[in-house]
Design a protein around this motif. Structure first.
Motif, mmCIF file in Angstrom:
data_model
loop_
_atom_site.group_PDB
_atom_site.id
_atom_site.type_symbol
_atom_site.label_atom_id
_atom_site.label_comp_id
_atom_site.label_asym_id
_atom_site.label_seq_id
_atom_site.Cartn_x
_atom_site.Cartn_y
_atom_site.Cartn_z
ATOM 1 N N THR A 44 32.858 -60.638 32.420
ATOM 2 C CA THR A 44 32.764 -59.817 31.209
ATOM 3 C C THR A 44 32.855 -58.345 31.633
ATOM 4 N N HIS A 45 33.605 -57.567 30.866
ATOM 5 C CA HIS A 45 33.718 -56.123 31.136
ATOM 6 C C HIS A 45 33.730 -55.353 29.823
ATOM 7 N N CYS A 94 32.736 -49.222 33.554
ATOM 8 C CA CYS A 94 32.120 -50.489 33.168
ATOM 9 C C CYS A 94 30.956 -50.750 34.104
ATOM 10 N N VAL A 125 28.743 -53.446 33.837
ATOM 11 C CA VAL A 125 28.258 -54.836 33.905
ATOM 12 C C VAL A 125 27.898 -55.062 35.382
ATOM 13 N N HIS A 145 29.273 -52.813 38.309
ATOM 14 C CA HIS A 145 30.718 -52.720 38.588
ATOM 15 C C HIS A 145 31.141 -51.285 38.890
ATOM 16 N N MET A 201 34.397 -49.689 39.066
ATOM 17 C CA MET A 201 35.096 -49.606 37.782
ATOM 18 C C MET A 201 34.902 -48.229 37.168
HETATM 19 CU CU LIG Z 1 32.935 -54.652 34.521
#
Ligand SMILES: [Cu+2]
Length: 327
Positions: free
Chosen positions: A82-83, A166, A168, A175, A186
């Protein structure tokens, strides 16, 4: 050839060419005459300006420079995680590399401290944040998206420098955290140029208002098929989780879906924002300044869904709005 001769040759060039083309020009004029009586075609309808960004593994892939104006981010999650793709507006001169070192590493150290129950380490990490962290703005960007899905989020972009992020987590690592010396997680630098795409603002079939007290569907309704939701950020706030109001769309598959998502959306807990997410996310829109608005577009099958915010305890705070879409 000296400089003067070059100049003479260049200046004479156009005249020489014109002389050669005289005869052909006359023919073209005759042929073009009937066209002058036809009504000119209306200018083409302005089209949405779509830019595609992909999440591949724990990286973002996409253009580094895009025009200003209403911009539709098509976010393709080509990874198994999931992002999301929040758009940060950094203070003047701050790049993704600097954010990575000065903000993301202390966040990771704080998280490590929280997981270890080491309050001293947590405070020491937060104490390392640079002074400019208070100037970090946000301008929306696509919300949570489960693996293999594509989402669409539209925001107005002023010219300037943005950073996509991101945070997550996978195995307790955000990330956004650098995977190694000199590498970016990310985080992606994005330049919005002075050129405006002149894309139109999307047409919405429903409007969701966000205040500090929660969500309210103020007009329209959600239907089976394609929905474009306008999100009015009437109020914005600084939450204890360092972020603000936003909205994500989740599928409600079981009785405990909302409770599971509610617990997952606080990144400060060991299981918070840890991939895999306990529910399916279909996109949304990240924090924007109070008074601004944006849009996101989703295709819905008949079923149960909920708007939900990424914050500690969204349900108790009024930031869960369930709805059902019929056949
Ligand atoms: Cu992510």
């Amino acid at each position: 050839m000296n400089r003067m001769l070059v100049f003479v040759a260049l200046a004479a060039g156009p005249f020489l060419l014109q002389g050669c083309g005289e005869e052909r020009k006359a023919t073209e004029e005759v042929a073009a005459k009937p066209q002058s009586t036809t009504i000119p075609a209306p200018p083409p309808e302005p089209q949405p300006h779509v830019v595609e960004f992909r999440a591949v593994g724990k990286t973002f892939q996409g253009p580094s420079e895009i025009p200003a104006g209403w911009t539709t981010f098509r976010f393709v999650n080509a990874s198994s995680m999931t992002h999301f793709a929040m758009l940060d507006v950094p203070p003047e001169g701050i790049t993704a590399r600097e954010i990575s070192d000065a903000v993301m590493q202390p966040f990771q150290d704080a998280m490590d401290g929280m997981n270890a129950g080491d309050e001293e380490a947590v405070n020491a990490a937060f104490g390392r944040f640079p002074e400019w962290i208070g100037e970090l703005g946000r301008n929306g960007g696509p919300g949570f998206l489960s693996p293999g899905r594509a989402g669409q989020t539209t925001v107005y972009l002023e010219p300037g420098h943005y950073i996509m992020e991101c945070y997550v987590k996978s195995d307790g690592i955000f990330h956004t955290t650098s995977p190694g010396e000199g590498q970016l997680g990310m985080l992606l630098d994005l330049t919005v140029t002075n050129q405006n795409s002149n894309a139109p603002e999307p047409q919405a079939n429903a409007t969701l208002a966000i205040r500090n007290s929660g969500f309210e569907l103020v007009s329209g309704e959600l239907n089976t098929g394609t929905n474009t939701i306008r999100v009015d950020f009437i109020e914005q706030q600084a939450l204890p989780s360092f972020v603000g109001n936003d909205v994500h769309l989740m599928r409600v598959d079981g009785e405990d879906s909302i409770a599971k998502a509610d617990a997952w959306l606080d990144w400060r807990t060991p299981d918070g924002l840890e991939d895999p997410s306990p529910v399916t996310f279909l996109g949304g829109i990240n924090d924007i300044t109070a008074g601004a608005h944006g849009y996101f577009t989703v295709d819905l099958e008949p079923g149960d869904y909920a708007f939900i915010a990424e914050m500690p305890g969204p349900q108790a705070a009024g930031f869960v709005l369930p709805f059902t879409v019929g056949e």
